[in-house]
Design a protein around this motif. Structure first.
Motif, PDB file in Angstrom:
ATOM      1  N   VAL A   7     -29.389  23.216   3.553  1.00  0.00           N
ATOM      2  CA  VAL A   7     -29.133  23.538   2.151  1.00  0.00           C
ATOM      3  C   VAL A   7     -27.643  23.736   1.914  1.00  0.00           C
ATOM      4  O   VAL A   7     -26.952  24.374   2.727  1.00  0.00           O
ATOM      5  N   THR A  16     -35.215  21.342  -2.767  1.00  0.00           N
ATOM      6  CA  THR A  16     -35.416  21.939  -1.444  1.00  0.00           C
ATOM      7  C   THR A  16     -35.814  23.403  -1.564  1.00  0.00           C
ATOM      8  O   THR A  16     -36.746  23.865  -0.892  1.00  0.00           O
ATOM      9  N   VAL A  20     -39.313  25.257  -0.285  1.00  0.00           N
ATOM     10  CA  VAL A  20     -39.362  26.450   0.563  1.00  0.00           C
ATOM     11  C   VAL A  20     -40.160  27.559  -0.130  1.00  0.00           C
ATOM     12  O   VAL A  20     -41.005  28.215   0.493  1.00  0.00           O
ATOM     13  N   TYR A  32     -34.204  32.639   6.980  1.00  0.00           N
ATOM     14  CA  TYR A  32     -33.301  32.247   5.892  1.00  0.00           C
ATOM     15  C   TYR A  32     -32.006  33.066   5.953  1.00  0.00           C
ATOM     16  O   TYR A  32     -31.981  34.171   6.497  1.00  0.00           O
ATOM     17  N   VAL A 172     -34.233  27.788   6.973  1.00  0.00           N
ATOM     18  CA  VAL A 172     -33.325  27.392   5.897  1.00  0.00           C
ATOM     19  C   VAL A 172     -31.908  27.614   6.400  1.00  0.00           C
ATOM     20  O   VAL A 172     -31.524  28.742   6.744  1.00  0.00           O
TER      21      VAL A 172
END
Length: 206
Positions: A7, A16, A20, A32, A172
């Protein structure tokens, strides 16, 4: 096998982020980035997610989970907060602090400290985390991604994917993250208690 999402750190791709968020709503456990370090996150009411975080980090039932919130309006739904505490927290957020406060009835029982009935809350100052929270429309149940017997959290998304591939559902990655967890401030007992000195400056609370 965990899905890997690369990302953009300043302009996260909306599609995206939506993917998620959908996976979290469907029960996924994700790693994340935040403004302090990587975190493990799942949907607020996910008992399976809580159990998986406890297993990965080998946590007992006295561990304070954190509700990572988008803003103060959201935070106020889940904790009781008086005017003095509100002003103190408002001046330090968004930022690298977690605040322990008495929980409201909207917090699932399994998240509460068994004796104190408290929960951790925070508002991150991180573009990707904020984009994910905005898309979700509710807090992320989170815990620092710090593995047992390790002194510092992992900082690279690819490393997390490599090591936790079979225990998380998604990673992520928006570039390097910090290695210092949040500073934890406990307001639940009346007097301010600094529980953990971390990434946030403690001077304002001393």
């Amino acid at each position: 096998m965990a899905k890997y999402f690369d990302v953009h750190p300043e302009n996260p791709q909306r599609r995206t982020i939506a993917t998620v968020a959908d996976s979290i709503r469907s029960g996924a456990l994700v790693a994340y980035p935040t403004d302090s370090c990587f975190a493990l996150g799942c949907q607020l009411g996910s008992r399976d997610g809580i159990d998986r975080i406890r297993t990965i980090r080998k946590l007992d039932d006295r561990h304070h989970f954190t509700l990572v919130c988008q803003n103060f309006a959201q935070l106020g739904q889940f904790v009781h907060i008086d005017n003095d505490v509100f002003r103190a927290i408002k001046a330090a957020t968004p930022g690298r602090y977690t605040f322990i406060l008495p929980a409201t009835k909207d917090v699932p029982r399994q998240l509460l400290h068994p004796k104190k009935k408290t929960v951790g809350v925070r508002i991150p100052d991180h573009v990707v985390a904020q984009a994910l929270l905005a898309e979700l429309g509710e807090p992320l149940l989170s815990s620092t991604l710090l593995l047992p017997d390790e002194d510092e959290p992992m900082t690279q998304g690819w490393e997390i994917k490599e090591r936790l591939d079979h225990v998380v559902d998604a990673v992520v990655d928006s570039g390097d993250c910090g290695t210092e967890p949040t500073t934890v401030i406990d307001f639940s007992g009346g007097a301010v208690e600094i529980v953990r000195r971390g990434a946030g400056d403690t001077e304002r609370f001393e």
